[in-house]
Design an enzyme around this catalytic site. Structure first.
Site, PDB file in Angstrom:
ATOM      1  N   HIS A  76       0.824  -1.207   0.000  1.00  0.00           N
ATOM      2  CA  HIS A  76       0.000   0.000   0.000  1.00  0.00           C
ATOM      3  C   HIS A  76       0.858   1.257   0.000  1.00  0.00           C
ATOM      4  O   HIS A  76       0.472   2.286   0.552  1.00  0.00           O
ATOM      5  CB  HIS A  76      -0.939   0.001   1.213  1.00  0.00           C
ATOM      6  CG  HIS A  76      -2.039  -1.004   1.103  1.00  0.00           C
ATOM      7  ND1 HIS A  76      -3.068  -0.891   0.202  1.00  0.00           N
ATOM      8  CD2 HIS A  76      -2.261  -2.152   1.782  1.00  0.00           C
ATOM      9  CE1 HIS A  76      -3.888  -1.930   0.328  1.00  0.00           C
ATOM     10  NE2 HIS A  76      -3.413  -2.712   1.271  1.00  0.00           N
TER      11      HIS A  76
ATOM     12  N   GLU B 220      -6.985 -11.895   5.668  1.00  0.00           N
ATOM     13  CA  GLU B 220      -7.861 -10.762   5.378  1.00  0.00           C
ATOM     14  C   GLU B 220      -9.069 -11.115   4.519  1.00  0.00           C
ATOM     15  O   GLU B 220      -9.698 -10.224   3.942  1.00  0.00           O
ATOM     16  CB  GLU B 220      -7.054  -9.635   4.732  1.00  0.00           C
ATOM     17  CG  GLU B 220      -6.179 -10.056   3.575  1.00  0.00           C
ATOM     18  CD  GLU B 220      -5.161  -8.976   3.204  1.00  0.00           C
ATOM     19  OE1 GLU B 220      -5.218  -7.859   3.750  1.00  0.00           O
ATOM     20  OE2 GLU B 220      -4.301  -9.258   2.352  1.00  0.00           O
TER      21      GLU B 220
ATOM     22  N   ASP C 112      -9.394  -5.066   5.292  1.00  0.00           N
ATOM     23  CA  ASP C 112      -9.772  -5.913   4.158  1.00  0.00           C
ATOM     24  C   ASP C 112     -10.782  -6.967   4.577  1.00  0.00           C
ATOM     25  O   ASP C 112     -11.693  -7.311   3.811  1.00  0.00           O
ATOM     26  CB  ASP C 112      -8.536  -6.574   3.540  1.00  0.00           C
ATOM     27  CG  ASP C 112      -7.781  -5.636   2.620  1.00  0.00           C
ATOM     28  OD1 ASP C 112      -8.439  -4.891   1.874  1.00  0.00           O
ATOM     29  OD2 ASP C 112      -6.547  -5.640   2.643  1.00  0.00           O
TER      30      ASP C 112
END
Length: 264
Positions: free
Chosen positions: A46, A151, A177
């Protein structure tokens, strides 16, 4: 390869702390080490961090004795190799959904006989100058950490199998997530999300593997520790943002008090 003190603490059943960083900020990595964090979570999924960026950040971690781990952008063998070869002492695997994915990732991280990672005279091995590569490969297999992020619901159903994969050292709960996976995006405290977290913690206890999560704004460290989390993460940007906002608000409040006093 130096001793991985973070892994040693995990193996002893101790609590470890990590700080997530999503930008190329070597000084901030040093500060994390000086602050006493056990590891720095270099987020190449990310964030814009390339293997070259991580090489510089790993050097900063080495200066201050903090363990550098990289959350890789994907689970491809070539991706794992490039981030490990710059000297990362482990990887954080995003989106692991099955026992097969976990096994393949471990095989890409470890050298023979535990895996099939490519061996060469790169930075991680001291450019082949510090010791024989055969010795380095044994050291790397012993010291390298592999953490998998859980996730999605598919991974949650496969927890017993994933936890038993040799070479997976622990699991991290990806609350945001997972919140999307159960239909409540962004609601980390929703009962459906917390149910998943508690299931993960219980599975970790049953199989003797450490489990952790990111401690977000509004959550208390005490609750996570009491629930049995042994990997506690925070965000460097989150820490700065909260403290920066508190500073500005305090200044504004004091300024407002001064204006009121002046008017009396």
């Amino acid at each position: 390869m130096r001793n991985n003190m973070m892994k040693e603490k995990l193996q002893k059943g101790e609590l470890v702390t990590g700080c997530m960083l999503q930008g190329y900020l070597p000084s901030l990595v040093e500060i994390c080490g000086l602050a006493g964090f056990d590891f720095v979570f270099l987020d190449a999924e990310h964030g814009p961090l390339s293997p070259g960026d991580c090489e510089g950040l790993v050097r900063a971690a080495e200066v201050r004795g903090i363990t550098p781990l990289v959350r890789v952008p994907d689970l491809q063998e070539s991706t794992l190799l490039r981030y490990l070869d710059v000297g990362a002492m482990g990887v954080i695997l995003p989106g692991v959904s099955s026992v097969q994915e976990a096994r393949e990732a471990v095989a890409a991280v470890k050298y023979h006989p535990l895996g099939k990672r490519g061996l060469n005279g790169v930075r991680a091995s001291g450019y082949g100058m510090e010791r024989p590569l055969a010795d380095y490969a044994q050291e790397a297999n012993r010291e390298t950490v592999v953490l998998a992020i859980i996730e999605n619901t598919t991974a949650m159903e496969a927890l017993p199998e994933i936890l038993q994969v040799e070479g997976v050292d622990g699991l991290i709960f990806g609350a945001m997530d997972y919140s999307q996976a159960v239909g409540v995006p962004g609601q980390g405290q929703h009962p459906l999300v917390q149910e998943g977290y508690e299931k993960l913690l219980a599975a970790g206890r049953n199989f003797g593997k450490p489990v952790g999560t990111v401690v977000r704004a509004g959550e208390t460290l005490e609750r996570h520790v009491q629930q049995g989390a042994r990997l506690l993460l925070t965000s460097a940007f989150g820490l700065f943002g909260r403290e920066a906002r508190r500073f500005v608000q305090t200044v504004q409040q004091e300024a407002a008090k001064g204006s009121e006093n002046d008017g009396n």
